[in-house]
Design an enzyme around this catalytic site. Structure first.
Site, PDB file in Angstrom:
ATOM      1  N   LYS A  84       7.128  -5.742   1.607  1.00  0.00           N
ATOM      2  CA  LYS A  84       6.311  -5.310   2.748  1.00  0.00           C
ATOM      3  C   LYS A  84       7.233  -4.954   3.918  1.00  0.00           C
ATOM      4  CE  LYS A  84       2.331  -7.068   5.455  1.00  0.00           C
ATOM      5  NZ  LYS A  84       1.491  -8.255   5.711  1.00  0.00           N
ATOM      6  N   SER A 159      -3.429  -7.041   5.457  1.00  0.00           N
ATOM      7  CA  SER A 159      -2.469  -6.032   5.846  1.00  0.00           C
ATOM      8  C   SER A 159      -1.431  -5.710   4.776  1.00  0.00           C
ATOM      9  CB  SER A 159      -1.742  -6.481   7.112  1.00  0.00           C
ATOM     10  OG  SER A 159      -0.984  -7.659   6.868  1.00  0.00           O
ATOM     11  N   SER A 183      -3.975 -11.735   4.673  1.00  0.00           N
ATOM     12  CA  SER A 183      -3.203 -10.527   4.386  1.00  0.00           C
ATOM     13  C   SER A 183      -2.515 -10.498   3.022  1.00  0.00           C
ATOM     14  CB  SER A 183      -2.165 -10.265   5.480  1.00  0.00           C
ATOM     15  OG  SER A 183      -2.792  -9.679   6.596  1.00  0.00           O
TER      16      SER A 183
END
Lengths: 470, 440
Positions: A84, A159, A183
């Site tokens: 990420k 996210s 997330s």
């Protein structure tokens, strides 16, 4: 070129083949590179792809060929993994999907990526996310939304949407995400993959661009429970650079299918089931019946209304966000504050408000008190049950654009994961089945603090049940 | 118009940079004086994305030492808070400080005047970067960013410039005795801020304004700045004017203060507990009893001891302690053994009769001794014996004197001086000469 079977390949299956020299790292990495080249255009999963990927794979192959013991020291040698974009990396720009950090090259490496690199893993690239992790659909990214591989009209959640979509679309055998409240679990649920959120403080936050510091938790997103456990074992443990890490060493959790040693009491919180769509609740209740058959005790329980957590979480997270984003003052990083997106601006404004003189007591302090109540509520519950089983999300993946209709979109989607996030508890998302549109349904197992092992053992059992069905 | 009398209300905030090895929240060296700019930095003290603070235990211990020495109550459960504000020298957009639970609260400093100055709190925080304007550009040096900084906040108990100066010097003495900082004023290791307001009668409640004078780096400047400020405010109040709540700077050349920024509105720092650092449990981290027992002799006790043990005046003891804390007493100790009056020795040190810094205490005492011996005059019987020899040797001068030549006596005394190498007690010699010569 290797062909993917229908289910794709787990990280550990590649590992076995690498160890047995049935495949080379170069072949594995080339395969994923090809996948990325084919799919990244519609899905928008990667913000940046490792240009040295094949070189690094060749070097890994040399190491494998030269040293039969290589995997002992480097358990992920030659295995590609996606990261990420809020993890600081020396070799790639790190933007947290925000233009404010456009083209920012950190001068240091996060503890998580350091550990992965030390274990021999090769970084495929950096994955898209909601800007600053503000969001639950990966649509607030300043670099365009990521699409759900199951249906490109839908969002992958967020996210960590890029990481979850990468694993679901076989654009990476495994990925790293981070969760503040949902997330990891929520995008894993919407993409039909495994997402393990460790206990707060089990995995170091050093080098992770902060969202809400008292909640942020890095963790793996994978195809199998064993993959998640394997990566967790490499990442978990105290870090001198992060004062909030748990000081005691992290016990290893089983990386092979291991069933719970004893018959468990599993709690099904009725408030969670009533907030989820019927189809979702039914699927999970059906699964719980199978767990009952195998000897576990299933008990309906009552927890604090998860909607309370929305208020608590919103206040605390916004407060921390407003302070954490203050450093992006336009003096040192790519762009000035005008480049913050709508969602970030909302959060900065709200956070600044709740910390202001005259409001601090009413909002921030009240929220901290309520947070303590939520923590105690879970602690009391875990005196009666060993684990909690619940839906991960109220709905399956929503259509692109849904977030714009509601300023509290993320919180509504994360309502079932926010309470346990506030309590810092370990939890895992697993595939429970699919809805009538063929979209994945996620279930979550929540455990007491530091009981990742207990969570994972039940996950192995559920994974076996759902695999059998499919 | 008769000048109205006002009563000054003064409180001091004293910042002390700790001379620890490492910075407050990272491993960078804390000593930043005269170092190449921006060579002692890391992601933490640059406030880079993803960097996290880890508190320096030694700095916490030193803050405890000071708080305990000031008789503070120790908040065993303490934590850091974020003080949010924007300034170019503050890379994170907030300073990690203490607000809700400072390590020490309460406490006291006793001044010689008998006045007791209450301490509000002692807390630990991080220093900001160094910022300076050169050729219209703002330059930032992050070597200073994150250096441990103690803040000692007094209650508004000080009533005069002299008291403020005495109080600040007491804190300075204490910090040096505890060795928690070199507290070198010229290096900015100790910085003073004064809050000043005036009231009409001592019984009045605290005024609803205060003027803050920032960044004072000497005790004399502190004294002068407060003096100026009291006059300035008195004049304004006498003229019926309202005083603006503001921050002022001090100009040492003109001995005046000048307005820096008005802060009529209260500061909005949006304090909240620092989520990156778990709360500290000081009783678990340290054995407070051991720390208490390990404290060196504190200045107040030392001065009292110097007075009683070496029969010094308060003034002597004070200066001796302030200027020559170690060597001073070493000299006194040897002087005592050598049967030299300790107060004479103290004066020799204070008046800098000899360069103490170039001499060992033993050498210093030897100097005193030889000087005292050299100034010991010969008189009485010893002198009479010598004078008889001089008379026997100088019959001409003797006759001249007897013939009425007064000047001959001067010659004879000079001869005596020569014989005694200048140690003649002249008055006594004169008496003896007159006695012998008039007799004979």
């Amino acid at each position: 070129m290797i062909k993917f079977d229908e289910k794709g390949h787990s990280l550990l299956s590649w590992r076995q083949q690498l160890i047995k020299k049935q495949v080379s790292s170069l072949e594995v990495c080339s395969t994923y590179l090809k996948q990325i080249e084919q799919k990244n255009n519609p899905l928008n999963v990667y913000l940046v792809i490792n240009q040295q990927l094949l070189e690094e794979a060749k070097r890994a192959d040399q190491a494998i060929n030269n040293n039969p013991e290589a995997f002992k020291n480097q358990p992920l040698l030659g295995l590609p993994i996606a990261i990420k974009d809020n993890f600081c990396t020396l070799d790639f720009p790190t933007t947290a999907s925000s233009l404010v950090l456009n083209n920012y090259h950190p001068p240091y490496e996060s503890t998580v990526t350091q550990k992965l690199k030390k274990a021999g893993a090769i970084i495929l690239g950096k994955t898209n996310m909601d800007a600053w992790a503000h969001g639950s659909s990966t649509e607030t990214s300043d670099f365009g939304p990521t699409k759900n591989p199951h249906d490109t009209n839908r969002t992958p959640g967020g996210s960590s949407g890029g990481s979850a979509a990468a694993v679901a679309a076989d654009m990476a055998p495994a990925a790293i995400g981070s969760e503040t409240a949902g997330s990891i679990r929520q995008p894993a649920a919407w993409c039909g993959v495994i997402g393990l959120k460790p206990t707060y403080g089990r995995v170091s936050r050093w080098g992770v661009i902060a969202m809400a510091s008292s909640l942020d938790c890095p963790g793996p997103i994978t195809k199998t429970v064993a993959d998640a456990a394997f990566i967790y074992n490499l990442l978990a443990g105290p870090d001198d650079h992060d004062a909030t890490t748990i000081k005691s060493p992290a016990p290893k959790i089983p990386i092979k299918k291991t069933l719970p040693e004893k018959k468990l009491t599993i709690g099904l919180p009725k408030e969670y089931f009533s907030l989820a769509k019927k189809e979702i609740s039914q699927k999970i209740i059906a699964l719980s019946k199978q767990l009952k058959k195998s000897g576990h005790q299933i008990r309906e329980i009552s927890l604090l209304d998860p909607k309370i957590s929305i208020a608590v979480y919103t206040i605390l997270q916004r407060a921390e966000v407003s302070s954490n984003l203050a450093r992006y003052d336009g003096i040192r990083y790519g762009q000035n504050r005008a480049f913050f997106g709508l969602e970030s601006l909302r959060r900065i404004m709200l956070g600044t408000f709740v910390l202001s003189a005259g409001y601090f007591d009413q909002y921030y302090l009240q929220a901290q008190k309520a947070r303590t109540k939520i923590i105690n509520n879970f602690a009391d519950t875990f005196k009666k049950v060993d684990l909690i089983l619940a839906p991960t999300t109220p709905t399956t993946a929503l259509k692109v654009g849904a977030w714009k209709k509601s300023a509290m979109f993320g919180e509504m989607q994360d309502v079932l994961v926010e309470p346990s996030a506030l309590a810092g508890l370990p939890a895992i998302n697993l595939l429970a089945g699919s809805d009538r549109n063929g979209l994945p349904i996620g279930l979550q197992i929540i455990g007491p603090q530091k009981q990742e092992s207990r969570v994972v053992k039940l996950a192995y059992q559920i994974e076996a049940i759902t695999n059998e069905k499919n | 118009m008769m000048k109205q009398k006002f009563f000054p209300i003064i409180g001091l905030e004293i910042h002390i940079e700790l001379t620890t090895k490492r910075k407050m929240f990272c491993d960078c060296p804390a000593d930043h004086f005269n170092k190449e700019p921006n060579t002692q930095t890391c992601p933490v003290c640059l406030g880079l994305p993803g960097a996290l603070p880890v508190p320096n235990k030694e700095a916490i211990k030193r803050t405890l030492l000071l708080a305990i020495s000031l008789d503070c109550q120790i908040n065993s459960k303490t934590w850091f808070d974020r003080k949010n504000y924007f300034y170019p020298d503050l890379p994170k957009g907030y300073q990690i400080s203490q607000f809700f639970r400072p390590m020490g609260i309460g406490g006291q400093v006793n001044l010689e005047t008998g006045q007791k100055i209450n301490i509000k709190e002692v807390h630990l925080e991080e220093d900001t970067a160094k910022s300076l304007i050169k050729n219209d550009q703002r330059l930032l040096d992050f070597n200073k960013s994150g250096v441990p900084l103690i803040e000692v906040v007094s209650c508004p108990d000080l009533t005069s410039p002299q008291e403020a100066k005495d109080y600040a010097q007491k804190i300075h003495q204490l910090v040096r005795t505890l060795k928690i900082s070199s507290a070198d004023m010229e290096k900015g290791q100790m910085r003073l801020e004064a809050n000043i307001s005036l009231k009409k009668s001592p019984q009045d409640p605290l005024p609803n304004y205060k003027v803050e004078i920032k960044n004072i780096n000497s005790f004399r400047y502190l004294h002068d700045a407060i003096t100026y400020e009291i006059n300035r405010q008195s004049q304004l109040l006498s003229a019926g004017k309202k005083i603006t709540q503001e921050t002022r700077g001090y100009n040492p050349r003109q001995k005046t203060t000048f307005s820096q920024r008005s802060k009529e509105e209260a500061y909005e720092y949006r304090y909240f507990p620092e989520p990156d650092i778990p709360p500290l449990n000081l009783t678990r981290l340290f054995q407070l009893d051991k720390i208490r027992a390990s404290l060196p002799e504190l200045p107040e006790i030392t001065i009292k001891r110097l007075i009683s043990q070496y029969h010094l005046s308060r003034y002597q003891a004070d200066i001796l302690f302030r200027k020559y804390p170690k060597r001073g007493e070493a000299v006194l100790k040897i002087a005592q053994l050598e049967k030299i009056k300790t107060s004479d020795a103290a004066n020799a040190i204070i008046n800098q009769d000899y360069p103490l810094k170039n001499l060992t205490p033993r050498e210093f005492v030897n100097k005193i001794k030889s000087t005292q011996e050299s100034t010991l005059l010969i008189s009485g019987n010893d002198l009479e014996t010598i004078i008889n020899q001089v008379i026997a040797k100088n019959p001409k001068a003797v006759n001249d004197y007897r013939a009425g030549k007064e000047a001959a006596l001067g010659f004879l005394i000079g001869q005596t001086q020569q014989k005694t190498k200048g140690k003649t007690d002249v008055a006594n010699a004169k008496q003896i000469f007159i006695k012998i010569l008039n007799r004979g």
